[in-house]
Design a protein around this motif. Structure first.
Motif, PDB file in Angstrom:
ATOM      1  N   ARG A  18       8.125-103.564  20.355  1.00 61.91           N
ATOM      2  CA  ARG A  18       6.722-102.694  20.057  1.00 61.91           C
ATOM      3  C   ARG A  18       5.671-103.517  20.072  1.00 61.91           C
ATOM      4  O   ARG A  18       4.675-103.225  19.994  1.00 61.91           O
ATOM      5  CB  ARG A  18       6.783-101.774  18.840  1.00 61.91           C
ATOM      6  N   GLY A  19       6.021-105.070  20.400  1.00 56.76           N
ATOM      7  CA  GLY A  19       5.017-105.954  20.322  1.00 56.76           C
ATOM      8  C   GLY A  19       4.407-106.166  19.115  1.00 56.76           C
ATOM      9  O   GLY A  19       3.460-107.224  19.039  1.00 56.76           O
ATOM     10  N   GLU A  20       5.251-105.986  18.002  1.00 54.51           N
ATOM     11  CA  GLU A  20       4.573-106.275  16.689  1.00 54.51           C
ATOM     12  C   GLU A  20       5.112-107.815  16.243  1.00 54.51           C
ATOM     13  O   GLU A  20       6.315-108.074  16.718  1.00 54.51           O
ATOM     14  CB  GLU A  20       5.383-105.254  15.495  1.00 54.51           C
ATOM     15  N   ARG A  21       4.226-108.440  15.741  1.00 51.32           N
ATOM     16  CA  ARG A  21       4.552-109.783  15.500  1.00 51.32           C
ATOM     17  C   ARG A  21       3.956-110.048  14.147  1.00 51.32           C
ATOM     18  O   ARG A  21       2.385-110.554  13.949  1.00 51.32           O
ATOM     19  CB  ARG A  21       3.809-110.716  16.447  1.00 51.32           C
ATOM     20  N   GLN A  22       4.465-110.485  12.876  1.00 58.07           N
ATOM     21  CA  GLN A  22       4.064-110.242  11.723  1.00 58.07           C
ATOM     22  C   GLN A  22       4.268-111.662  11.251  1.00 58.07           C
ATOM     23  O   GLN A  22       5.401-112.329  11.510  1.00 58.07           O
ATOM     24  CB  GLN A  22       4.524-109.338  10.689  1.00 58.07           C
ATOM     25  N   THR A  23       3.243-112.356  10.577  1.00 59.06           N
ATOM     26  CA  THR A  23       3.696-113.485   9.907  1.00 59.06           C
ATOM     27  C   THR A  23       4.005-113.336   8.841  1.00 59.06           C
ATOM     28  O   THR A  23       5.237-113.887   8.284  1.00 59.06           O
ATOM     29  CB  THR A  23       2.158-114.455   9.896  1.00 59.06           C
ATOM     30  N   ARG A  24       3.174-112.603   7.819  1.00 55.88           N
ATOM     31  CA  ARG A  24       3.550-112.353   6.520  1.00 55.88           C
ATOM     32  C   ARG A  24       4.276-111.011   6.284  1.00 55.88           C
ATOM     33  O   ARG A  24       3.807-110.225   6.930  1.00 55.88           O
ATOM     34  CB  ARG A  24       2.389-112.612   5.573  1.00 55.88           C
ATOM     35  N   LEU A  25       5.499-110.921   5.520  1.00 55.62           N
ATOM     36  CA  LEU A  25       6.067-109.623   5.539  1.00 55.62           C
ATOM     37  C   LEU A  25       5.928-108.859   4.338  1.00 55.62           C
ATOM     38  O   LEU A  25       5.348-109.593   3.446  1.00 55.62           O
ATOM     39  CB  LEU A  25       7.665-109.884   5.673  1.00 55.62           C
ATOM     40  N   PHE A  26       6.215-107.580   4.379  1.00 53.77           N
ATOM     41  CA  PHE A  26       5.899-106.679   3.142  1.00 53.77           C
ATOM     42  C   PHE A  26       4.183-106.552   2.860  1.00 53.77           C
ATOM     43  O   PHE A  26       3.978-106.266   1.781  1.00 53.77           O
ATOM     44  CB  PHE A  26       6.521-107.325   1.825  1.00 53.77           C
ATOM     45  N   VAL A  27       3.684-106.694   3.838  1.00 58.34           N
ATOM     46  CA  VAL A  27       2.104-106.262   3.840  1.00 58.34           C
ATOM     47  C   VAL A  27       2.202-104.574   3.561  1.00 58.34           C
ATOM     48  O   VAL A  27       2.737-103.912   4.593  1.00 58.34           O
ATOM     49  CB  VAL A  27       1.442-106.751   5.121  1.00 58.34           C
ATOM     50  N   GLY A  28       1.340-104.212   2.772  1.00 60.57           N
ATOM     51  CA  GLY A  28       1.233-102.997   2.468  1.00 60.57           C
ATOM     52  C   GLY A  28       2.439-102.201   1.405  1.00 60.57           C
ATOM     53  O   GLY A  28       2.435-101.350   1.378  1.00 60.57           O
ATOM     54  N   GLY A  29       3.268-103.205   1.144  1.00 64.27           N
ATOM     55  CA  GLY A  29       4.221-102.697   0.020  1.00 64.27           C
ATOM     56  C   GLY A  29       5.469-101.948   0.830  1.00 64.27           C
ATOM     57  O   GLY A  29       5.885-101.237  -0.228  1.00 64.27           O
ATOM     58  N   ARG A  30       5.697-102.029   2.046  1.00 67.43           N
ATOM     59  CA  ARG A  30       7.013-101.297   2.363  1.00 67.43           C
ATOM     60  C   ARG A  30       7.876-102.117   2.708  1.00 67.43           C
ATOM     61  O   ARG A  30       8.047-103.293   3.034  1.00 67.43           O
ATOM     62  CB  ARG A  30       6.577-100.851   3.936  1.00 67.43           C
ATOM     63  N   PHE A  31       9.199-101.661   2.017  1.00 64.24           N
ATOM     64  CA  PHE A  31      10.378-102.790   1.901  1.00 64.24           C
ATOM     65  C   PHE A  31      11.510-102.067   2.688  1.00 64.24           C
ATOM     66  O   PHE A  31      11.593-100.761   2.616  1.00 64.24           O
ATOM     67  CB  PHE A  31      10.793-102.971   0.378  1.00 64.24           C
ATOM     68  N   PRO A  32      12.465-102.727   3.154  1.00 67.04           N
ATOM     69  CA  PRO A  32      13.429-102.234   3.860  1.00 67.04           C
ATOM     70  C   PRO A  32      14.631-101.797   3.232  1.00 67.04           C
ATOM     71  O   PRO A  32      15.872-102.154   3.232  1.00 67.04           O
ATOM     72  CB  PRO A  32      14.018-103.421   4.863  1.00 67.04           C
ATOM     73  N   THR A  33      14.364-100.837   2.141  1.00 69.32           N
ATOM     74  CA  THR A  33      15.390-100.034   1.519  1.00 69.32           C
ATOM     75  C   THR A  33      15.362 -98.459   1.726  1.00 69.32           C
ATOM     76  O   THR A  33      14.494 -98.178   2.426  1.00 69.32           O
ATOM     77  CB  THR A  33      14.835 -99.785  -0.072  1.00 69.32           C
TER      78      THR A  33
END
Length: 889
Positions: A543-558
């Motif tokens: 989808r073209g997403e490229r993030q440097t820092r993760l968990f921006v916005g407080g969303r976690f893969p749980t």
């Protein structure tokens, strides 16, 4: 003549992932420098990285397959490997075979090894030496975040107001990162707190050092969480909107650490120091907590990781610039191995065995109906299974478990009795001695693929040399065996780019944004794009997403999108010191060495700082055990013993001892730290306790000592103790025995090369207590020298060592002086090397101080020492301070 060319590649040492420019001159010689455009290091390299060009020789390289010690062709060797593994699977089942692999593998190598074992052999029995390194971080991340994710990036270190370094001697182990931290401290006032039982080089440049008792990290961070709760310094909105489990976790932390006084007593700290740390953390919103092996290598390492993460979740300090928990890895591709599923309890692409849907998904993607359906044996358990016969065939790739796995004597016995052992490596090691089949693998400079560093940045490792002899890439060797086992259609790769594309496609397959590990944007990478691939972070999705820092916005893969607090309490250590084993032994790295020294041990510059095995003791402990600096001592635990020189160090904590992890049988007799280490493991991560084992120490009553200075590469036998270190032109062997000197002379003389009598100069004193010999080659240069004497009676050897490097014909005066060991003309010695980057010795620094250089900056301007990686700065400062004290007296 072909013009010189420069190739962009990546350093093969630690997890910083420094970019390297390798230049191949027209005459074929290679030099390296830091890549100024690589965002991990911006041109900086540590002492190890700077000397990479000196590790590319073929001395000791494996150049042809071997079967039972005899040379063989590739077809014969690969046929035998496939036959033995297939036979074991057919007769005893897939769980009777195993792969033990390495963070030295590239991601493409790792991917096909994992695919072969889990997808087509059908067993989870592939594990990696990263189990000894970062497994507790993996487990802690999964418990807290739902996936093994390092949320931050190196840039956060430069934007933080507070950096907490816990269980990490960053100045030595990740010096390029440490220099970035010091720049932030100098330019923006960033505070640095070091939490470490030892006073290391890292602690010499910090604002607060907490020398806590080993293993009490959970108590310290539970105390921090309790303090944050009690003082109202938590982020209640973040906790409410983005986390779960806070109340139970906070309650347990407050019960475990009810007061700062209780924490200080339990951790062995001054209450004022604990209070200062807690106040700093509470006040600094932009806080990064960097942790490494001192946290991970523990029977409670996962709990330590979660105790740290809990404090960041409670304050909402995650997913934002300049803040977050930050695990830094010890190996160049530990992260890449975790991404492909190189750990036994992982499946692939950050999917595990806990969800049947994951197993079905990977099975369909690989077209592997016989895929493994459960995790396999973790490293320590794997070698126990080898020992008791459950593992019938074992393949070790690019690592040295006979040295590095704890309780190493048991590991060696297991390897010796295993039905079939394959080792693929670049050189001979303690482990290759047990190989039924030995396969020559390509080394750094010849390998082609990718690695992922500690900040999730993928970089290319590009070849700039052809593989020597018959050495082959690891991915190619694995695929050739897979084909012979009947799986050729699924391993028909022509180049590493094809493997990378498949790896990327698997990460995106039926992902739907559920897993942050997503390389879908690279699944259609062309060969040309792969060739020119620039360093970049993941994720990079379709989808073209490229993030440097993760968990921006407080969303976690749980499942609910929330991070999980994990309630942990301080547990007792597995073994406590007692009257039989009164010292707490810690192990770790030396500044200029890497793993079991297969590369760095051959570089004279890197061996000059610490040239033989030594155990560090506090002066009071040395006195209590009747030991002095330089004594040979036997150090033992419940698991084995080693011998090492005593190094009395004021900075060493009383009641504790420190032994470097690097020494192997290739460089010393019985000095491997693995012989002493405990095989007890963390119940969640399977990572062994390598930082704390009770030990005792006694002095060896040596009768003689000797030194052999030679061009020859030897492995002495029959000596109570020996060690060797590389010098320009050859090797220096330190020899020691408990026999009387006359018997020691007879033993040592056997090491002299056979020469015509007129080329050997000898002297034995009339009492038979001292012996000197020097051998002259046909050109009239010194080929080797042997000196034997009673303990502490050997002359200096700097001049004799220098003669190896020059290989010049000796003058008459030189010949007359040879047996004295002293130059006939004054020869200033640089002293013990302090700055390995520029080969600057202690005597040179002391002389510069005496001439008026009274600061690190002045020494750097005069000698360049300390101006590159900076890992020698603390030693330079100590020399400056000592000279100034002398001047004041």
């Amino acid at each position: 003549m072909e013009e010189a060319r420069e190739v962009r590649t990546t350093c093969p040492y630690c997890g910083v992932g420094c970019g390297v420019l390798a230049k191949i001159a027209a005459d074929g010689t290679t030099s390296v420098r830091g890549d100024p455009d690589h965002p991990a290091n911006f041109g900086k390299l540590c002492s190890k990285g700077m000397t990479l060009g000196e590790t590319l020789g073929l001395e000791g390289r494996l150049l042809q397959p071997e079967i039972g010690g005899r040379q063989a062709g590739w077809d014969e060797a690969l046929d035998l490997v496939a036959e033995k593994f297939s036979q074991a699977i057919a007769e005893h089942g897939p769980d009777t075979v195993a792969f033990y692999v390495s963070g030295q593998l590239l991601t493409e190598d790792y991917y096909v090894a994992n695919k072969l074992m889990k997808g087509f052999i059908g067993s989870g029995n592939i594990d990696t030496n990263s189990r000894l390194c970062m497994a507790s971080s993996v487990a802690g991340h999964r418990r807290a975040f739902g996936e093994d994710i390092v949320p931050g990036v190196y840039e956060d270190l430069e934007r933080a107001d507070l950096i907490v370094l816990t269980g990490s001697n960053t100045a030595w182990c990740h010096p390029v990162l440490y220099q970035r931290m010091l720049v932030a401290r100098r330019e923006r006032g960033t505070k640095i707190v070091v939490i470490d039982p030892r006073r290391t080089a890292t602690a010499d440049e910090c604002d607060l050092h907490l020398a806590l008792d080993p293993g009490t990290d959970v108590l310290l961070f539970n105390g921090l969480l309790a303090h944050l709760v009690l003082t109202g310094k938590i982020d209640t909105d973040f906790i409410r909107d983005h986390t779960s489990g806070f109340d139970a976790t906070a309650a347990l932390a407050c019960a475990d650490a009810p007061s700062i006084a209780r924490v200080a007593k339990g951790c062995g700290l001054a209450a004022a120091d604990a209070q200062a740390f807690y106040d700093l953390f509470a006040a600094a919103e932009r806080t990064v907590t960097v942790y490494s092996q001192g946290v991970n290598q523990s029977a409670h390492g996962t709990d330590k990781v979660n105790a740290i993460i809990n404090c960041h979740l409670a304050t909402g300090r995650i997913g934002k610039p300049g803040m977050g928990p930050f695990s830094v890895t010890g190996q160049p591709n530990a992260m890449g191995g975790r991404e492909v599923g190189g750990l036994a309890n992982q499946l692939a692409a950050h999917m595990d065995f806990a969800d049947e849907a994951n197993i079905d998904r990977v099975s369909r993607f690989w077209k592997a109906p016989d895929i493994a359906r459960r995790g396999g044996l973790k490293a320590v358990d794997m070698f126990q299974a080898v020992a008791d016969g459950r593992i019938k065939a074992l393949w070790v790739m690019g690592t040295n478990p006979a040295v590095s796995i704890p309780d190493a004597s048991r590991v060696r016995a297991a390897l010796a009795k295993c039905d079939f052992v394959v080792v693929s490596d670049v050189t001979r090691t303690d482990t290759t001695r047990y190989a039924d089949v030995l396969l020559p693998a390509a080394g750094w400079g010849e390998k082609d693929g990718t690695v992922t560093n500690s900040e999730r940045r993928i970089s290319r490792q590009r070849p700039f040399l052809p593989p020597p002899g018959e050495a082959r890439a690891d991915w190619r060797i694995i695929c050739d065996v897979a084909a012979r086992m009947g799986f050729g259609d699924s391993f028909d790769y022509r180049a590493p780019a094809e493997i990378f594309r498949e790896h990327a496609a698997l990460s995106a397959f039926e992902n739907g944004g559920e897993r942050p590990f997503d390389l879908g944007g690279f699944a259609d990478l062309t060969d040309e794009d792969y060739s020119t691939f620039a360093p970049r972070h993941w994720p990079a999705s379709e989808r073209g997403e490229r993030q440097t820092r993760l968990f921006v916005g407080g969303r976690f893969p749980t499942p609910d999108g929330r991070a999980r607090f994990v309630a942990v309490r301080q547990e007792a250590t597995a073994f406590a010191v007692d009257t039989d084993y009164p010292l707490a032994l810690n192990t770790g790295r030396l500044r200029d060495q890497w793993h079991t020294m297969t590369r760095t041990g051959n570089v004279p510059r890197l061996m000059a700082h610490a040239s033989e095995p030594a155990v560090d003791l506090h002066p009071a402990d040395a006195a209590a055990h009747r030991l002095k600096d330089g004594d040979l001592a036997q150090l033992s635990t419940r698991f084995g013993f080693v011998r090492a020189r005593v190094r009395v160090a004021d900075a060493q904590r009383r009641g504790h001892a420190f032994l470097p992890m690097h020494w192997s049988g290739q460089f010393a007799a019985r000095a491997a730290a693995g012989l002493l280490s405990s095989p007890i493991t963390d119940p969640h991560s399977g990572q062994p306790e390598l930082k704390h084992v009770p030990a005792r120490i006694v002095r060896e009553n040596t009768g003689w000592t000797g030194v052999l200075i030679t061009r020859r590469d030897l492995r002495p036998t029959g000596f109570v103790h020996w060690s060797r270190h590389a010098v320009e032109g050859g090797w220096v062997y330190e020899l020691t025995g408990t026999e009387p000197p006359d018997q020691g002379i007879l033993l040592a003389r056997k090491l002299l090369g056979v020469r015509p009598q007129d080329q050997l100069l000898e002297y034995t004193d009339r009492r038979g207590l001292a012996y000197r010999a020097a051998a002259i080659d046909d050109a009239g240069a010194m080929a080797e020298a042997l000196l034997v004497a009673a303990p502490d009676q050997l002359p200096t050897r700097d001049w004799l060592v220098s003669l190896l490097a020059t290989r010049q014909p000796l003058s008459t005066a030189d010949r007359h002086a040879l047996l004295s060991g002293r130059s006939p003309v004054p020869m200033p010695a640089i002293g013990r090397v302090v700055c390995a980057c520029f080969h600057i010795g202690a005597n040179q620094i002391a002389s510069a101080v005496a001439s008026g250089c009274d600061s690190l900056e002045a020494i750097g301007a005069t000698l360049r020492a300390g101006t590159n990686c900076g890992s020698c700065r603390s030693e330079i400062r100590a020399i400056i301070d000592a000279r100034q004290v002398q001047a004041a007296e």
